[in-house]
Design an enzyme around this catalytic site. Structure first.
Site, PDB file in Angstrom:
ATOM      1  N   PRO A  41       0.829  -1.208   0.000  1.00 51.39           N
ATOM      2  CA  PRO A  41       0.000   0.000   0.000  1.00 51.39           C
ATOM      3  C   PRO A  41       0.863   1.257   0.000  1.00 51.39           C
ATOM      4  CG  PRO A  41      -0.759  -1.572   1.644  1.00 51.39           C
ATOM      5  CD  PRO A  41       0.550  -2.081   1.147  1.00 51.39           C
TER       6      PRO A  41
ATOM      7  N   LYS B  16       3.449   6.473   3.978  1.00 48.70           N
ATOM      8  CA  LYS B  16       2.722   5.203   3.875  1.00 48.70           C
ATOM      9  C   LYS B  16       2.272   4.689   5.243  1.00 48.70           C
ATOM     10  CE  LYS B  16       5.771   3.879   0.039  1.00 48.70           C
ATOM     11  NZ  LYS B  16       6.746   2.871  -0.458  1.00 48.70           N
TER      12      LYS B  16
END
Length: 267
Positions: free
Chosen positions: A2, A58
């Site tokens: 991700p 992130k």
């Protein structure tokens, strides 16, 4: 793994689901996924309200009412699911935070982690991160100043978290494609117009990916229609026709990272 758009999607959806709610129970099924003894983790986190959820690069930061933070990095293969015990995915759960009858399941945390920190420790942990590319204060002039002495390749520069935070392997390819630049181009060889185009592409691609909920195909909760609506232009599309020019997307390796691009319209 991700990247910024996926974590931003998680942030906005989880804010709606759990912000202001109390953690009623904590379950640790894998001690390596946390950074303190399970008993200490539970004592500090349990019965605390989630007062805010923040994204940095992130990472997600869960602010607890006692001033502590949970710092989440999903790394490769990590994801989350929010729901009842009956809705729980048939997957191994490394960490679970309960909010009454609903639970936030942390899944695939083999490389990822959920660490407990104080405010000062969080600041130290994130101190080397570069600017947020979608920050309102990250102007074109800021970007041009940032890149003026850079000599690395476009690809490796974009994924350098000390240069810009939140961009990884997938979106670096998408950004280079949208900017019509080969990812192996050297930053110091770009002319001013190409640098402007790169800046605009960073902003556009990340904003578009957020708008469509990122690329991850696991919904955050049952009925989640937001997560995973973004379709890539080049990443993981080796051998397919380029959506812009019809050329063939190729797969290469740049600094040990798999890289996808079109040799016809990227220059």
């Amino acid at each position: 793994m991700p990247e910024l758009p996926e974590m931003e999607t998680y942030k906005s959806l989880l804010t709606q689901k759990i912000e202001g709610n109390k953690v009623t129970e904590v379950a640790i099924n894998r001690e390596k996924s946390i950074n303190v003894e399970p008993k200490v983790f539970k004592n500090i986190v349990q019965n605390q309200r989630i007062v805010a959820i923040e994204r940095r690069a992130k990472y997600l930061l869960f602010h607890l009412e006692n001033g502590s933070y949970l710092l989440l990095h999903l790394m490769l293969g990590g994801w989350m699911f929010y729901g009842t015990a009956d809705e729980k995915p048939d997957r191994t759960i490394q960490v679970q935070l309960s909010f009454g009858d609903y639970h936030l399941y942390f899944i695939g945390l083999r490389l990822g982690y959920l660490h407990l920190f104080s405010a000062d420790e969080v600041k130290e942990e994130l101190k080397d991160l570069g600017p947020e590319p979608l920050d309102v204060n990250f102007s074109l002039n800021s970007f041009l100043d940032l890149v003026k002495d850079r000599r690395g390749k476009v690809k490796t520069t974009l994924v350098d978290q000390e240069f810009l935070s939140g961009i990884g392997n997938r979106y670096s390819d998408e950004i280079a494609w949208y900017a019509q630049l080969l990812p192996e181009r050297k930053m110091n060889e770009l002319d001013n117009n190409e640098k402007v185009q790169l800046y605009q592409s960073i902003r556009f691609v990340l904003q578009q990916a957020i708008q469509y909920g990122g690329y991850m195909d696991q919904p955050l909760f049952r009925g989640d229609s937001k997560t995973g609506g973004y379709n890539t232009y080049v990443y993981n599309r080796e051998g397919e026709a380029c959506k812009r020019c019809g050329g063939t997307i190729i797969k290469d390796e740049i600094s040990s990272r798999k890289t996808f691009y079109c040799t016809e319209c990227q220059r």
